[in-house]
Design an enzyme around this catalytic site. Structure first.
Site, short mmCIF file in Angstrom:
data_model
loop_
_atom_site.label_atom_id
_atom_site.label_comp_id
_atom_site.label_asym_id
_atom_site.label_seq_id
_atom_site.Cartn_x
_atom_site.Cartn_y
_atom_site.Cartn_z
CB CYS A 42 -24.28 -22.78 -3.66
SG CYS A 42 -25.96 -22.19 -3.69
CG HIS A 105 -26.30 -24.49 0.54
ND1 HIS A 105 -26.11 -23.91 -0.68
CD2 HIS A 105 -27.47 -24.02 1.01
CE1 HIS A 105 -27.11 -23.09 -0.94
NE2 HIS A 105 -27.95 -23.15 0.07
CG ASP A 252 -20.22 -22.20 -4.17
OD1 ASP A 252 -19.85 -21.10 -4.67
OD2 ASP A 252 -21.15 -22.28 -3.36
CG ASN A 253 -22.00 -20.60 -7.63
OD1 ASN A 253 -22.75 -21.16 -6.84
ND2 ASN A 253 -21.71 -19.31 -7.51
#
Lengths: 486, 486
Positions: A42, A105, A252-253
């Protein structure tokens, strides 16, 4: 942006077909089956999205060990460097108002906060919503409005780990609609980064959605996000600004298969999941929507990356990407508006190592690794039920002299390497090798930001805590090298 | 009906998105993500489609060994029994003209031919297009027009195994359009069973499609079939009969992963492939199309089976299914036209054994087996790259006392059995067990037709061979028990 697997989208074959709004978005817009994030994790992916640069350049990686995934937990000392130029910082110059809703993040210490890096507004948290903690060994994570915290998860923003109930996505939705209303009323161009986190373990959904999915709690969370996206798009249409608003949905992943089946999603036909540089870790659902500009119901085979959203957004705002640094994102507009396919590589990094590269329909693995035998023996499995001999290896295997080559068209699951002795292998590697050589020769790695951890930097006393009586006493500082097992 | 995996459909997440016509068919019609064939193998599935009955009832199975897949190769002595009532036999009573184009596979000896079982016309072959043979050890397979052969594969109907070129799908398409034209001209109701075989190894495509797919030869074949289906649907619309024509697209078994990656398809997120009773072997792509009657763009979660097409077609023709025998197919019309979900089980058989049952979102395995260690050690792998401990077993494992239970909503890949000790397991098995008990208690197996093989019955001298000078001399008869390794 959300955490979701390629295969979680009805339009991409999730058998429960529970994403009617996202499927509708795809039917009204453009679907990208070959879209990638910049990292199987992330934080680095989000840093890449906002800087248009690979994590190896913007510093969102570690050199503590070879090819290790690193992110920004509470104890991380680093964050996004000031020297990086973020999308909102640049958009500001064209008069945009920028808001992030949800998970940041990119560093939780005050100097790294969104409002220090170009955002005008923030509602959400700097880290993942892990917990609950006892506020002694670990503090519960803060939730911010703009520059100050307004509460903590599990205390002021409830998440019931037993039932999975939490109202957060509804709050995030309201924040989004309010922000859009205000910008429309003041005729202000805006950038909204809606970074929800309901599908990240511990997965949550609000009461109205709990138990409504055929897929359990994870499906409930997906349904609520899908519903919210439908509401945001309808709101844009109601306000009459859909024809001047570029909307992009992606993740994001890949789905974290380690949280499956109850808290993990699906990567469809692809190999493994989050944390790996196999397709399941980095190929993402992606939809572009812009009624009147982007033709409806199109499928676009352009190899795309979250970093392209940086470049594309700047150009849409009449700006140009910075020319004093290497930008990895390309302009997607020729692909989106004129159907031109741009030949460009996709690099798959894990920490400080380029693990693989995709060129056209081929992917060459220079290193393979799922995770270590030690972690695997503890039950941590990034490829549950999948085992491709010599590919999903539990030791870091180097293939730089003779990369493992896959044809992702015939073999999207990376199961059957192209034979080394074949003319196909030779011809393709002749095309790929110079691209990799050039990339490596010109690469200037950024200063690694994810090397040092310290319990003293955790969210003990975030800005604003004093007004709420929620300041906690940090332990004495003891910086150490972070341990990144994967 | 064709051989194609669930995941080969763009609408079901094939990343190359190369089925625009089938995706369009789904957008104009109804997509069934929970649709099943009756067997993980071609012949029994096709017999089930045309009789509305499980292979264990209509005789398309073997008792030579436990739980073995059997079909109708050239040396098989048996075929569809006269006592079975086939869909075209019944439709005839309502004035329908019936044609099969493509692979019959219900027995190649003359008494089993389509025109002996209700079809008025036939263009195609009784078996798979394997070969080329030398006409000494094996005869090349015949192609029929109606009751007589008109040539043989590789001699009169070329398939270039090197390039994969063959013109057969184009011939099959022309046959279909011609037949539809004639019935429309004579105002005749008709049933067309378009049973193409281009995606069955050895995979083929015609010149115009070779090399056009991102997926290699298999993709070329899929693209040609997709294109042909688009042409058939457009033709129905052009003739003005689309509003009185029910069209259904599905497949007879999951993608044969053993032929992957060059000649095999994708089963999307599902486990294993053809030959197995895991989802990859039996869950099929399925689309119903009937403009004006079936609402456009719908997704229907009804658990469906190819056998339902028997019952549904009869009712659409104003007929009733036979009441002197057990029919397994149900009427799909309430689900299709009124959105009513019918609670019904799906049984997964392998030969003479009920391996598994699906009820609602749950699937209980009573037996597990991929294939034997002996076959597996020869490189025959029905689950390449997949290995679920205790599930994809290489010995026949009995679980009848404590079935392995999966929640196919949370876990479509059958990776995480529901824990035996959980309240969920107990509650679900209380619902499933009586359904299985009743099924077993009332089951009357048909006489098995796939036990005896004899090289003398191969296609040496099919009807019509004398006119072509293509009769071959059969060897002396030597009936033996067929060997079914899987």
């Amino acid at each position: 942006m959300m955490r979701m697997g390629w295969g979680d989208l009805g339009a991409f074959g999730e058998p429960s077909e529970e994403t009617p709004n996202l499927d509708q978005m795809a039917a009204e817009g453009m679907l990208f089956p070959n879209f990638y994030t910049a990292n199987p994790l992330c934080s680095p992916s989000r840093a890449a999205l906002l800087t248009g640069r690979l994590p190896i350049r913007n510093g969102f990686y570690t050199t503590n060990a070879h090819a290790r995934n690193a992110y920004t937990p509470q104890e991380i000392v680093g964050g996004i460097p000031d020297s990086e130029l973020l999308l909102p910082e640049l958009l500001k110059k064209a008069g945009y108002v920028n808001k992030i809703i949800g998970k940041w993040h990119l560093g939780h210490r005050p100097q790294f906060h969104p409002l220090k890096h170009g955002f005008d507004e923030w509602f959400g948290s700097p880290n993942c919503h892990f917990g609950p903690y006892n506020n002694k060994d670990f503090p519960n994570l803060p939730v911010y409005r703009d520059q100050e915290m307004i509460g903590r998860y599990y205390e002021d923003f409830k998440i019931d780990l037993k039932t999975g109930e939490a109202n957060l996505t509804q709050i995030y939705l309201k924040e989004a609609l309010d922000f859009i209303n205000r910008q429309q009323a003041s005729q202000q161009p805006f950038f909204l980064y809606w970074a929800i986190d309901a599908t990240h373990a511990p997965v949550y959904a609000s009461k109205d959605f709990l138990g409504t999915s055929q897929r359990g709690l994870y499906g409930d969370a997906v349904r609520e996000i899908d519903d919210s996206i439908g509401k945001i798009l309808k709101h844009l249409q109601k306000l009459g600004i859909s024809k001047s608003t570029f909307v992009f949905f992606t993740s994001d992943n890949g789905a974290a298969l380690i949280s499956a089946p109850k808290q993990g999603g699906s990567n469809g036909p692809f190999l493994c999941g989050k944390q790996t540089t196999f397709e399941g870790g980095m190929r993402e659902p992606a939809i572009a929507w812009w009624p009147g500009r982007i033709p409806a119901g199109q499928v676009n085979h352009q190899l795309g990356s979250v970093m392209d959203l940086f470049t594309t957004s700047l150009l849409l705002a009449g700006l140009h990407p910075p020319d004093d640094r290497q930008i990895d994102g390309i302009d997607l507009l020729p692909a989106v508006l004129q159907g031109k396919l741009i030949d460009r590589p996709i690099f798959y990094y894990r920490g400080n190592e380029m693990m693989a590269v995709r060129v056209g329909l081929y992917k060459a693995h220079y290193w393979t690794w799922s995770n270590s035998w030690e972690e695997y023996s503890k039950g941590i499995d990034f490829c549950p039920g999948q085992n491709i001999s010599g590919v999903t290896t539990h030791t870091q295997e180097e293939h730089t002299l003779l990369p493992l080559l896959f044809h992702l068209g015939r073999d999207p699951g990376e199961k059957y390497p192209v034979r080394f002795a074949s003319p196909e292998y030779e011809a393709v590697m002749k095309r790929i090798s110079p691209i990799v050589d050039q990339h490596k020769a010109t690469l200037v790695p950024g200063e690694p930001q994810l090397n040092i951890c310290d319990r003293a930097v955790m969210n003990w006393a975030p800005p604003g805590c004093e007004k709420l009586g929620k300041c906690l006493k940090p332990p004495t500082s003891n910086p150490t090298k972070c341990f990144w097992p994967h």
